[in-house]
Design an enzyme around this catalytic site. Structure first.
Site, PDB file in Angstrom:
ATOM      1  N   ASN A  45       0.854  -1.188   0.000  1.00  0.00           N
ATOM      2  CA  ASN A  45       0.000   0.000   0.000  1.00  0.00           C
ATOM      3  C   ASN A  45       0.895   1.245   0.000  1.00  0.00           C
ATOM      4  O   ASN A  45       1.810   1.360   0.805  1.00  0.00           O
ATOM      5  CB  ASN A  45      -0.890  -0.031   1.255  1.00  0.00           C
ATOM      6  CG  ASN A  45      -1.893   1.100   1.273  1.00  0.00           C
ATOM      7  OD1 ASN A  45      -1.545   2.276   1.251  1.00  0.00           O
ATOM      8  ND2 ASN A  45      -3.166   0.741   1.318  1.00  0.00           N
ATOM      9  N   HIS A  56      -3.243   0.481  -3.614  1.00  0.00           N
ATOM     10  CA  HIS A  56      -3.335  -0.536  -2.574  1.00  0.00           C
ATOM     11  C   HIS A  56      -2.309  -1.625  -2.876  1.00  0.00           C
ATOM     12  O   HIS A  56      -1.772  -1.692  -3.985  1.00  0.00           O
ATOM     13  CB  HIS A  56      -4.746  -1.127  -2.557  1.00  0.00           C
ATOM     14  CG  HIS A  56      -5.756  -0.225  -1.906  1.00  0.00           C
ATOM     15  ND1 HIS A  56      -7.041  -0.615  -1.663  1.00  0.00           N
ATOM     16  CD2 HIS A  56      -5.638   1.043  -1.452  1.00  0.00           C
ATOM     17  CE1 HIS A  56      -7.689   0.382  -1.068  1.00  0.00           C
ATOM     18  NE2 HIS A  56      -6.867   1.395  -0.940  1.00  0.00           N
ATOM     19  N   GLU A  58      -2.490  -4.907  -3.354  1.00  0.00           N
ATOM     20  CA  GLU A  58      -2.784  -5.848  -4.443  1.00  0.00           C
ATOM     21  C   GLU A  58      -2.631  -5.153  -5.796  1.00  0.00           C
ATOM     22  O   GLU A  58      -2.129  -5.742  -6.757  1.00  0.00           O
ATOM     23  CB  GLU A  58      -4.218  -6.385  -4.302  1.00  0.00           C
ATOM     24  CG  GLU A  58      -4.497  -7.114  -2.996  1.00  0.00           C
ATOM     25  CD  GLU A  58      -4.998  -6.170  -1.902  1.00  0.00           C
ATOM     26  OE1 GLU A  58      -4.589  -4.988  -1.863  1.00  0.00           O
ATOM     27  OE2 GLU A  58      -5.806  -6.623  -1.070  1.00  0.00           O
ATOM     28  N   SER A  81      -7.513  -8.995   3.902  1.00  0.00           N
ATOM     29  CA  SER A  81      -8.639  -9.236   2.999  1.00  0.00           C
ATOM     30  C   SER A  81      -8.809  -8.054   2.034  1.00  0.00           C
ATOM     31  O   SER A  81      -8.822  -6.901   2.461  1.00  0.00           O
ATOM     32  CB  SER A  81      -9.905  -9.444   3.829  1.00  0.00           C
ATOM     33  OG  SER A  81     -10.944  -9.944   3.012  1.00  0.00           O
ATOM     34  N   CYS A  83      -9.997  -5.076  -0.394  1.00  0.00           N
ATOM     35  CA  CYS A  83     -11.102  -4.112  -0.424  1.00  0.00           C
ATOM     36  C   CYS A  83     -11.904  -4.303  -1.714  1.00  0.00           C
ATOM     37  O   CYS A  83     -11.559  -5.109  -2.564  1.00  0.00           O
ATOM     38  CB  CYS A  83     -10.536  -2.688  -0.367  1.00  0.00           C
ATOM     39  SG  CYS A  83      -9.773  -2.182  -1.930  1.00  0.00           S
ATOM     40  N   CYS A  86      -9.715  -3.659  -4.934  1.00  0.00           N
ATOM     41  CA  CYS A  86      -8.799  -4.746  -5.296  1.00  0.00           C
ATOM     42  C   CYS A  86      -9.559  -6.029  -5.622  1.00  0.00           C
ATOM     43  O   CYS A  86      -9.122  -6.821  -6.457  1.00  0.00           O
ATOM     44  CB  CYS A  86      -7.781  -4.961  -4.182  1.00  0.00           C
ATOM     45  SG  CYS A  86      -6.717  -3.506  -3.950  1.00  0.00           S
ATOM     46  N   ASP A 146      -8.315   5.036   3.965  1.00  0.00           N
ATOM     47  CA  ASP A 146      -7.910   3.996   3.029  1.00  0.00           C
ATOM     48  C   ASP A 146      -9.063   3.084   2.629  1.00  0.00           C
ATOM     49  O   ASP A 146      -9.096   2.566   1.524  1.00  0.00           O
ATOM     50  CB  ASP A 146      -6.775   3.155   3.630  1.00  0.00           C
ATOM     51  CG  ASP A 146      -6.027   2.385   2.547  1.00  0.00           C
ATOM     52  OD1 ASP A 146      -5.533   3.034   1.612  1.00  0.00           O
ATOM     53  OD2 ASP A 146      -5.974   1.145   2.618  1.00  0.00           O
TER      54      ASP A 146
END
Ligand SMILES: [Zn+2]
Length: 150
Positions: A45, A56, A58, A81, A83, A86, A146
């Site tokens: 991130n 982010h 990912e 996990s 968002c 992503c 975020d």
């Protein structure tokens, strides 16, 4: 994917998360692996570092992997996990599997992905949890920003 095999993919994402924390950023890391186990891309991130709310972990790992003809057989590994943003990326490009370090701090699009046939493996990793717990407690405003709840 077996839990042990999924766990073996976590260290690179965790390294990224720790590096993000050391830079004063949000401690979430990710890595994208090819079907044959090759590391395609890694990232973290970078909201704070780059002043970029879309970067982010990912997404950073995905971009670092560059253009791929196909995402068949790939695995996205993330310390937290994913968002909606992503999760949408995973769906858009047909990434078939997501390995999640922890889903306690944040649920994100995990169920949505599973419902769409994406294989989800949750590791419930202690270090991932403590990294995020410490961060969220110390920076509630930044965390809210975020996840779009700022
Ligand atoms: Zn995200």
């Amino acid at each position: 994917m077996e839990l042990a095999a999924a766990r073996a993919l976590l260290p690179v994402a965790l390294q990224e998360a720790r590096a993000g924390l050391a830079e004063g950023g949000i401690p979430i890391g990710a890595a994208l692996y090819a079907a044959d186990g090759r590391l395609l891309g890694r990232g973290r991130n970078r909201r704070v570092q780059d002043d970029d709310p879309s970067m982010h972990a990912e997404t950073a790992a995905f971009r670092a992997a560059g253009r791929q003809r196909s995402y068949g057989g790939t695995t996205m590994v993330t310390t937290l996990s994913p968002c909606w943003h992503c999760s949408g990326l995973v769906r858009q490009f047909g990434i078939p599997r997501v390995v999640i370090g922890e889903a306690t701090t944040f649920e994100g699009g995990r169920e949505w992905l599973a419902g769409a046939g994406v294989e989800i493996v949750v590791l419930d990793d202690e270090e991932c949890r403590s990294l995020m717990r410490g961060f969220v407690l110390g920076n509630p405003g930044l965390w809210g920003e975020d996840i779009g709840e700022g």
